[in-house]
Design a protein around this motif. Structure first.
Motif, PDB file in Angstrom:
ATOM      1  N   SER A  83       0.785  -1.169  -0.017  1.00 53.71           N
ATOM      2  CA  SER A  83       0.059  -0.167   0.019  1.00 53.71           C
ATOM      3  C   SER A  83       0.935   1.239   0.084  1.00 53.71           C
ATOM      4  O   SER A  83       0.447   2.290  -0.549  1.00 53.71           O
ATOM      5  N   ARG A  84       1.957   1.177   0.456  1.00 51.05           N
ATOM      6  CA  ARG A  84       3.004   2.364   0.647  1.00 51.05           C
ATOM      7  C   ARG A  84       4.010   2.273  -0.464  1.00 51.05           C
ATOM      8  O   ARG A  84       4.890   3.223  -0.541  1.00 51.05           O
ATOM      9  N   GLY A  85       4.032   1.215  -1.328  1.00 53.68           N
ATOM     10  CA  GLY A  85       5.031   1.260  -2.517  1.00 53.68           C
ATOM     11  C   GLY A  85       6.201   1.144  -1.780  1.00 53.68           C
ATOM     12  O   GLY A  85       7.470   1.226  -2.527  1.00 53.68           O
ATOM     13  N   LEU A  86       6.499   0.530  -0.902  1.00 52.85           N
ATOM     14  CA  LEU A  86       7.780   0.162  -0.245  1.00 52.85           C
ATOM     15  C   LEU A  86       8.650  -0.973  -0.941  1.00 52.85           C
ATOM     16  O   LEU A  86       8.058  -2.091  -1.248  1.00 52.85           O
ATOM     17  N   ILE A  87      10.009  -1.005  -0.886  1.00 52.16           N
ATOM     18  CA  ILE A  87      10.739  -2.125  -1.407  1.00 52.16           C
ATOM     19  C   ILE A  87      11.627  -2.762  -0.355  1.00 52.16           C
ATOM     20  O   ILE A  87      11.383  -4.142  -0.055  1.00 52.16           O
ATOM     21  N   ASP A  88      12.468  -2.303   0.226  1.00 55.92           N
ATOM     22  CA  ASP A  88      13.279  -2.675   1.428  1.00 55.92           C
ATOM     23  C   ASP A  88      12.528  -3.075   2.645  1.00 55.92           C
ATOM     24  O   ASP A  88      11.598  -2.488   3.176  1.00 55.92           O
ATOM     25  N   PHE A  89      12.822  -4.322   3.156  1.00 54.85           N
ATOM     26  CA  PHE A  89      12.459  -4.774   4.497  1.00 54.85           C
ATOM     27  C   PHE A  89      12.444  -3.825   5.623  1.00 54.85           C
ATOM     28  O   PHE A  89      11.722  -3.374   6.434  1.00 54.85           O
ATOM     29  N   LYS A  90      13.619  -3.114   5.651  1.00 59.38           N
ATOM     30  CA  LYS A  90      13.901  -2.052   6.660  1.00 59.38           C
ATOM     31  C   LYS A  90      12.712  -1.179   6.615  1.00 59.38           C
ATOM     32  O   LYS A  90      12.355  -0.602   7.512  1.00 59.38           O
ATOM     33  N   ASP A  91      12.544  -0.406   5.418  1.00 61.04           N
ATOM     34  CA  ASP A  91      11.666   0.811   5.277  1.00 61.04           C
ATOM     35  C   ASP A  91      10.216   0.115   5.662  1.00 61.04           C
ATOM     36  O   ASP A  91       9.491   0.776   6.421  1.00 61.04           O
ATOM     37  N   VAL A  92       9.924  -0.994   5.530  1.00 61.25           N
ATOM     38  CA  VAL A  92       8.581  -1.628   5.639  1.00 61.25           C
ATOM     39  C   VAL A  92       8.576  -1.667   7.475  1.00 61.25           C
ATOM     40  O   VAL A  92       7.624  -1.449   7.974  1.00 61.25           O
ATOM     41  N   ALA A  93       9.710  -2.351   7.904  1.00 67.01           N
ATOM     42  CA  ALA A  93       9.739  -2.474   9.544  1.00 67.01           C
ATOM     43  C   ALA A  93       9.697  -1.213  10.101  1.00 67.01           C
ATOM     44  O   ALA A  93       9.083  -0.982  11.181  1.00 67.01           O
ATOM     45  N   ASP A  94      10.347  -0.024   9.619  1.00 66.59           N
ATOM     46  CA  ASP A  94      10.297   1.225  10.024  1.00 66.59           C
ATOM     47  C   ASP A  94       9.083   1.696  10.022  1.00 66.59           C
ATOM     48  O   ASP A  94       8.490   2.567  11.137  1.00 66.59           O
TER      49      ASP A  94
END
Length: 348
Positions: A83-94
């Motif tokens: 839904s946020r268009g994120l790629i790296d897991f770090k960004d998802v976790a943050d």
């Protein structure tokens, strides 16, 4: 942030499943024990079901979801990512930790936290994210589509990917539609992704999607191309992806590039190593113009230019209507003997 933190974060999100859905899947609504929405990218609809109540973990855990239309499934971390268009897991976790009001790891608090902001529509960054979120074409609708167009030589097609639900909007006043799509990476001479090309497809793979403009490009295209193989002294360049892929069926080891339009073909940049350029023309006035411009540009820098002409409108039409043997015979008589021996050996 390590992926080992994913189960704990998913459980914490599951305890607040409805709040997560209201925030990230705002186009949906609650019905009983489930949140209903169109898909994980927050499209309006009812085909995706998110479990709001359940166990902490396992198949029936709160936050688990299934898309009945596609069979996709996942947890609330996947919802945040898509839904946020994120790629790296770090960004998802943050993002998850921010939603949950959890502290970030101390090792990451020593430096400013970077937030992945939405990429401008149609920008090179948006193109890079779209390509990164897509998947290899093997076993997908893209492979079916290409084979239905007679294209069976799919080696070295890492520049092509599949997106199961790619957004399509006819114009700014129309609602967004979702179709499967072939995503092609547009790269510069150093292999950096500068843009992407989308071909929306009918879900059956029989043809392109029944929409007004089933092909669109985004990003920085001028001088760049969709590339198949690494160019050395010899390469071929043409307009369309399917045209180039058709020619690769009979010249499987020649490096080729699809510039996506006649205007961009005329402006394609030459590798420093290039000594002979095959111009794969389409049989129309725009194709004639691109041919003439490329011949002039190539000759000016000492590159030999040889034109390859189709019998019909383009080489994919030749392949589909005349067959691969006719296409091979046509290419054979247009190549110098040394290149027939070098590039047609695998297809003889």
């Amino acid at each position: 942030m390590a992926r080992r933190d994913a189960p704990e974060l998913a459980q914490r999100l599951g305890r607040q499943a409805e709040a997560v859905c209201r925030h990230y899947l705002s186009n949906g609504h609650r019905e009983g024990r489930y949140w209903l929405v169109g898909d994980v990218r927050n499209t309006p609809g009812r085909s995706m079901f998110v479990r709001l109540k359940g166990s902490e973990s396992g198949k029936g855990a709160a936050g688990k979801w299934t898309d009945a239309a596609t069979g996709e499934h996942g947890d609330l971390l996947d919802v945040i990512r898509e839904s946020r268009g994120l790629i790296d897991f770090k960004d998802v976790a943050d993002e998850a930790r921010t939603f949950l009001s959890l502290p970030h790891p101390e090792s990451e608090q020593t430096s400013p936290r970077l937030t992945l902001t939405p990429a401008p529509s149609g920008s090179p960054e948006a193109a890079r994210r779209l390509f990164a979120m897509s998947q290899p074409i093997s076993g997908t609708v893209v492979e079916t589509y290409l084979r239905n167009r007679g294209i069976t030589a799919l080696h070295g097609t890492g520049s092509l990917r599949f997106h199961p639900r790619c957004y399509y909007r006819p114009d700014e006043h129309s609602p967004t539609e979702i179709w499967p799509a072939m995503i092609a990476s547009v790269t510069d001479l150093d292999g950096r992704l500068t843009g992407a090309h989308r071909t929306w497809l009918d879900p059956s793979g029989r043809d392109k999607a029944p929409i007004d403009t089933p092909r669109r490009a985004m990003g920085d295209l001028l001088g760049h191309a969709v590339r198949f193989g690494v160019a050395g002294e010899i390469m071929a360049a043409g307009e369309g992806i399917e045209t180039i892929l058709a020619l690769r069926c009979v010249l499987p080891s020649m490096a080729m590039a699809a510039a996506l339009s006649a205007a961009h073909l005329a402006a394609i940049l030459f590798p420093d190593t290039l000594r002979r350029l095959y111009i794969v023309r389409d049989d129309d006035p725009a194709g004639d113009g691109a041919r003439d411009s490329l011949i002039e540009r190539a000759n000016a820098v000492g590159i030999e230019a040889i034109v390859l002409s189709p019998a019909l409108g383009d080489f994919n039409e030749d392949l589909r209507k005349l067959g691969i043997d006719a296409l091979r015979a046509s290419a054979r008589v247009q190549l110098p003997p040394q290149d027939v021996a070098r590039f047609m050996a695998l297809a003889a």
